[in-house]
Structure formats: structure tokens, C-alpha cells
Design an enzyme around this catalytic site. Structure first.
Site, PDB file in Angstrom:
ATOM      1  CB  CYS A  35      -1.341   3.059   1.107  1.00 19.00           C
ATOM      2  SG  CYS A  35      -0.770   4.199   0.231  1.00 19.00           S
ATOM      3  CB  CYS A 105       5.760  -5.615   4.084  1.00 17.96           C
ATOM      4  SG  CYS A 105       3.781  -5.756   3.740  1.00 17.96           S
TER       5      CYS A 105
END
Ligand SMILES: Cc1ncc(COP(=O)(O)O)c(C=O)c1O
Lengths: 284, 393
Positions: A35, A105
Site C-alpha cells: 500500500c 495518513c
């Protein structure tokens, strides 16, 4: 170059609490090499279920490192109960915001914290990860996760969803499914699906008016598109706000027909006739 | 803060000699080269000379050069123009590692009904020419393959490819944006039909390029308008930029030897130094079939954006094939096509040098990068566990 806040740069350049706690009481690991970002959070938890210490290890871009760093500062001293209420919005907020493309994030930070808390409470990490069914095959994102980011952050476009959890950022095959999830959420909220909602439309319709308007909308807005793809649609019945239709030609065999029905036909009818309408397919 | 610029495949410094050549064409010699007066005529003369300079660096005839606004326009004009010249043919052959100027266009054309074959590359970034031969059919309008790759610097055997394409009866367009000025090119010795180049990659300004169209090649203009460029590209010429491009080509030809000796030596020293001093660092792309100025290295278990941000704090400018730096979520399509594992694809850094780089700069980079890599690896959950099971990957 990204437009990072000073806070993001500070936490990237001077990460707080990086590393690993020896013999941790809880571990939360999310993400993967594939990822492009991953976070391993280790916690020391005291007898009163208070987070006595927190450390992180992060593989990822500047904002991933900054999100992890600030998360450890935010949770130190909190009880697990208090920590479990932290959302990705709180993390991004503490950093004075993140660029939209980097919101995932902050989501990663929230998920690592959850995984760690679950780990402490004896629940398997895998359990959490695999809830729901995979929608985005490229990044392995489930419908539950997508629903959650949509709900918690009030997202309205596929692009937003990609920014928050990466779903849809690869081959784009799952975009229709993501659209459906967004539409479901917006329908729950009572927001019209199409943003062209302020178009003029008769306020209160009699049944006859409604029937005519539905037929007209199908003829004008829906059928030409389907015809172009070799398909067709037939209006079978109208039962209150339920519109019963049958798909013909190539549409009938198409695996995407439920998509055509909901996002195409229903959206148009809601837009041009009434928000209350639902469309169902009947076989005839 | 000092800047050590090693991102020359992204863009280059305009050579001060180029700028000096351009200056008169803004405020003094500003005439339109198409005008019927001496004032414009002297500008037309300067454009003619620039055309000769551009032709010379690739061994072409000046009449075969069409000035454009950039490399992207040249690529679009070549592919689009050829498709329009052969309306009965609908197929395009290209590779998975082309620049977006070609790949995104091909994707767009595919949505409009054309079919596209994207040839794969091996782990060194090289093509299988038998696969190319098999891919070309009587319906193939155009084959578009780059000379040198912008990310890895890998050079394709385009002269051999041209032979194959011509034998199969199709048109060959070559994106040589990264090759022109860095390696010798002679259009008299190959069968390439069309070739793209761009000014800002060879110390000319941004926003000017050229498309070489071999005499006798069918071409439909992409910009339709006035009769400029012999009816092959409408629009008043961007005169100062064209003058700059001409001068830049003249200089690049003069510096060609330096490119393959001094610049290459700097690149080799930088590359060898980094590979020797940093564990788990890998070279991306073929060792020798490569531009003399480019080095793409992967630093495993870390992510490129962090590396670039820390390098930037030291004044070092390079680029990365990592997902995060591009705003997309997938790492570089070039590295993925080569099968570079994810452990390395996310942490790739491209160093691309030019004749303006010095030995001191290479020393500076060699000193600054290793601690940056260790610092990020200390933060990475994968670094300490790199030798353990692959389960977490
Ligand atoms: C191989 C290649 N082709 C095309 C282009 C596009 O050139 P320009 O930036 O002049 O449009 C570039 C530049 O990035 C390139 O590297």
C-alpha cells in the site's frame, strides 16, 4: 511539492516517540508495504487502563510520519476509553490540517490506535481488518471501512473517498460501488443524490401528474442513454413511490444492471420527479 | 542555501549563452516572421537558422523540423496526426513505460474506439523485439516507442525497432525528449518516421519543442490555423524560444563528448558511491543500455517522499517514483512494469545530472544521503524485520 503545515514539517523532521516499546501491553499494526504506508504502534498501559507510553514506527511519506508522531503525543496519558474516541479528524486537526490527498495518513493513525486497543482487549487484529466485504481490490478496502470514512467525514465524492482510505485509487473498477455507498449515506441524511437539486420541479404532484412526469423523464433522460448501449427500459407499474421497471436488451444481462438501476434510473427520477421515489426491477 | 540540482530529466537550467541569444527577440527584433517587411523578415532569417541548428543535432534536413510548444505537443501531434492520416487503421502499439504524454493520450484514444497494445518490459526495463514484431498488424497505424526512458534512462534499440516497424508497413514515432542532447542521434542512419524533442530538457527554455517529420511521411496537422511551419502547425512562432532551442541544440552538439565522458563519470561515481555505502540499495534499469546522466536507485523499506523532503533540506533537488510524491496512490508505472518489488518501488530516487554539475556536488550528495536513508529506516517498521518472514509485506 506538498503544502504541508509547519506542524506537519515539525513532526516529520523531529518525530516524537519513534521506536518500539519493549514488552508492550498493546500493539497495533496497519497498512502494508504494498500500500505504500504502514504504521506499528506499541503502547504501555497501566493498571487504570491509562496509556503510560506510546511509540511508533512508520513506513510512509512525510505526513504519515507526522500523523503517527502527533498521535503518540495525543494519546499519552489518556485512558483507553478516552483514546478510543479519537478520530482521524482530530489527528489532522492537531497537525493544522493535511492536504486532501493525504487524509488517509490520519485515517491510518486512527486505525492503528483502534487495532492496539482491540489487541489489548484481546480481540484479534485480523478480525477488525476483514470486517465487511472487499470493494477496492487494488488496496484491499472493505465496504465497512468506506462507509465509515464517508459517515465520519461527510464525504460526497469518490475522489474524497480515495483521499481518505485509498479505495478507488487503482484500477477504478470499484467506482460504481463507492458511488453507491456515498448515495446510500446521503439518502440516509436526506440529501438529494444529484447536486443539480435546485432545478425547477413542480412542488406537489397529483398521481396522474407524477405518472406523466415519470414517463416523460424515462423517455427524455434515461432511455436514450440505455439505447446507446444497446439496452432499453420499460415502465411496468407505479405503486405509491415505488417505480417498477424492467430492463431489456443488453442491460438485462449486464452485471452492472443493479448499478444502472440505482445510480442511473433512480437518480434521474429523484432529480426530475420526487426524492421519495425508489426504483425496483421486476422480471416480465 | 546552496542548491545541488540533480533533477535534469525533469527540467534543466537555461544556459546563459542561450538566454543571451534570445534576448534581442523580445524588445528589439519582435517582428512576426510571416510579415512582408524587412523588420519581420530578419526574424524569419533567425528562425531559419534555429531550424538548421535543430536539424543538425539529429542529422535531419531543416525542412523536416516543425516547431511546437513542448514535447507533449510533439507526441500528441505525431500520434494523433498519423491516426488521422490513416483513418482505415485503428491500432496503436506502444510500451508500458512511455511518458504520460504518450500513454495518457493512448488511453484517451482507446476510449474513443482505437485499440492499443502496450508492450511489457523485463526487469531491466528492456523490450522483447519478437513481441513487438508480433504486435504489429496491417491495422496498426502507428508505433510509438521512446528512445530513452525519463525515469530510468534505459535506452531502447529504436533504430532496430524502426527496421521492424517499416518492414511491417506501419509508421514509427519515437519520443526522444530525453535522448536529444544526451546521446548522438542521426536521422540519416535510421528509418524513424517521426521524432519528438523538447527544449527544456536540453538547457533551452520551457514551452518549446520540435517534431521531426521525415520527408514523404503522411501528416495531418494537430494545430489547424495559419500557414506557419509549412502548414504543419498553425500559430505564430514563439520566436525567442525557437531561437533559444536552436542555440541550445548547437551547444548540446558541442558538449556531446562531455556528456558521455565527464557527465557520465560523475553519474557513475555518484551511483557507485551510494550503492557501496548504503545497504539494500538497488539500481533500477539496465546497467549499460542507459543514458549517461541518469541513475534511478531504490532504497528499500522506506518511502521516497521522506527522502526527497530531507534531501531538499540539504539543498539537493532530485525526484522520486514513489506514489506519495505524485499524488497518485501507486508507485511509478515504469518501475511497476519492470517488476521492481514494492519494497523498493516506493523508495526510488532518480538522480539526473547535466554538464553544470561538478565533482564537489557529487561529494556533497555522497556525504548527505546515507544519513538520510538511515534516519528514515530507523523509523520504518520493516527495516529491522527485513530478514524475517515476508508475512508483514
Ligand atoms: C520522455 C518524455 N516525453 C515527453 C515529455 C514531455 O515534454 P514537455 O514537458 O516538453 O511537454 C517528457 C518530459 O517530462 C519526457 O521525459
Amino acid at each position: 511539492m506538498w503544502d504541508y503545515s509547519e506542524k506537519v514539517m515539525d513532526h516529520f523532521l523531529n518525530p516524537r516517540n519513534s521506536g518500539e516499546i519493549e514488552k508492550p501491553d498493546a500493539v497495533g499494526e496497519v497498512g502494508s508495504m504494498t500500500c505504500g504506508d504502514a504504521l506499528r504502534l506499541t503502547l504501555k498501559i497501566d493498571k487504570k487502563e491509562r496509556i503510560a507510553d506510546a511509540k511508533f514506527q512508520t513506513f510512509g511519506c512525510g505526513s504519515a510520519i507526522a500523523s503517527s508522531s502527533i498521535l503518540t503525543e495525543m494519546i499519552k496519558g489518556l485512558t483507553l476509553e478516552e483514546a478510543s474516541r479519537i478520530t482521524n479528524k482530530d489527528i489532522a486537526g492537531q497537525l493544522d490540517g493535511l492536504p486532501p490527498e493525504k487524509m488517509h495518513c490520519s485515517v491510518m493513525g486512527m486505525e492503528a490506535l483502534e487495532a492496539a486497543i482491540n489487541n489489548y482487549r484481546g480481540r484479534a487484529i485480523e478480525h477488525e481488518e476483514l470486517e465487511g466485504t472487499i470493494v477496492c481490490k487494488c488496496f484491499g478496502v472493505t465496504d465497512e471501512k468506506i462507509e465509515r470514512v464517508v459517515r465520519e467525514n461527510n464525504l460526497s465524492t469518490v475522489e474524497d473517498v480515495t483521499h481518505f482510505c485509498k479505495a478507488g485509487g487503482g484500477c477504478e473498477e470499484c467506482h460504481p460501488q463507492i458511488t453507491k455507498i456515498i448515495q446510500k449515506f446521503q439518502a440516509e441524511k436526506g440529501v438529494a443524490v444529484d447536486t443539480g437539486a435546485d432545478r425547477e420541479r413542480p412542488k406537489k404532484l397529483t398521481n396522474i401528474q407524477k405518472m406523466h412526469l415519470i414517463m416523460e423523464t424515462i423517455d427524455r433522460e434515461i432511455r436514450p442513454g440505455l439505447n446507446a448501449d444497446g439496452g432499453d427500459i420499460e415502465l411496468i407499474d407505479i405503486d405509491g413511490d415505488r417505480v417498477l421497471v424492467a430492463l431489456r436488451g443488453s442491460c438485462a444481462e449486464c452485471v452492472a444492471s443493479s448499478f444502472t438501476l440505482k445510480s442511473g434510473v433512480e437518480a434521474k427520477l429523484k432529480e426530475f420527479v420526487s426524492d421519495a421515489l425508489t426504483v425496483e426491477e421486476v422480471e416480465q | 542555501m546552496k542548491t545541488v540540482y540533480v533533477d535534469n530529466n525533469a527540467t534543466t537550467r537555461v544556459d546563459p549563452k542561450v538566454l543571451r541569444e534570445m534576448e534581442p527577440y523580445f524588445c528589439d527584433l519582435y517582428g512576426n516572421p510571416s510579415s512582408m517587411h524587412h523588420f519581420g523578415g530578419q526574424v524569419a532569417g533567425a528562425v531559419k537558422r534555429a531550424r538548421q541548428q535543430v536539424a543538425e543535432i539529429i542529422g535531419a534536413d531543416p525542412s523536416e523540423i516543425v516547431f511546437t510548444s513542448c514535447g507533449t505537443e510533439s507526441d500528441n501531434a505525431a500520434i494523433w496526426g498519423t491516426l488521422h492520416s490513416y483513418p482505415q487503421k485503428h491500432h496503436i502499439v506502444t510500451t508500458r513505460v512511455e511518458h504520460p504524454a504518450v500513454l495518457t493520450l493512448c488511453n484517451h484514444l482507446m476510449k474513443q474506439g482505437h485499440s492499443v497494445t502496450e508492450l511489457p518490459v523485463n526487469h531491466e526495463g528492456l523490450l522483447d523485439l519478437d513481441q513487438l514484431r508480433d504486435a504489429i498488424t496491417p491495422y496498426t497505424a502507428v508505433v510509438s516507442i521512446m528512445w530513452a526512458n525519463n525515469e530510468t534512462g534505459v535506452i531502447f534499440p529504436v533504430e532496430e525497432i524502426a527496421e521492424i516497424v517499416k518492414e511491417k508497413g506501419s509508421v514509427f514515432h519515437c519520443d526522444a525528449v530525453q535522448a536529444v542532447g544526451k546521446i548522438p542521434i542521426d536521422m540519416k542512419k535510421n528509418k524513424i518516421d517521426m521524432l519528438s524533442l523538447s527544449g527544456h530538457k536540453l538547457h533551452a527554455p520551457k514551452g518549446v519543442g520540435a517534431l521531426y517529420i521525415r520527408k514523404g511521411t503522411r501528416f495531418t496537422p494537430f494545430f489547424i490555423g495559419g500557414h506557419q511551419e509549412h502548414n504543419r502547425r498553425g500559430g505564430t512562432e514563439s520566436v525567442p524560444s525557437i531561437i533559444g532551442l536552436g542555440k541550445a541544440c548547437e551547444l548540446a552538439l558541442a558538449y556531446m563528448d562531455e556528456e558521455k565522458t565527464r557527465v557520465k563519470a560523475l553519474r557513475d561515481r555518484l551511483e557507485a558511491g551510494l550503492l557501496a555505502n548504503i545497504p539494500n540499495a538497488l539500481l533500477n534499469g539496465h546497467q549499460t543500455h542507459r543514458l549517461p546522466n541518469t541513475s534511478s536507485l531504490s532504497f528499500e523499506y522506506i518511502e521516497g517522499e521522506g527522502i526527497l523532503l530531507l534531501m531538499s533540506r540539504e539543498g539537493i533537488a532530485a525526484s522520486s517514483g514513489s506514489a506519495c510524491t505524485s499524488g497518485s496512490l501507486e508507485p511509478s508505472h515504469v518501475l511497476r512494469a519492470m517488476g521492481v518489488p514494492f519494497t523498493g518501488a516506493h523508495g526510488s530516487i532518480r538522480f539526473s545530472l547535466s554538464r553544470f554539475n561538478t565533482d564537489d556536488e557529487v561529494d556533497y550528495i555522497l556525504e548527505k544521503i546515507p544519513p538520510i536513508i538511515s534516519r528514515l529506516r530507523e523509523l520504518s517498521p520493516f527495516w529491522k524485520r527485513r530478514n524475517r518472514s515476508a508475512a508483514f509485506q
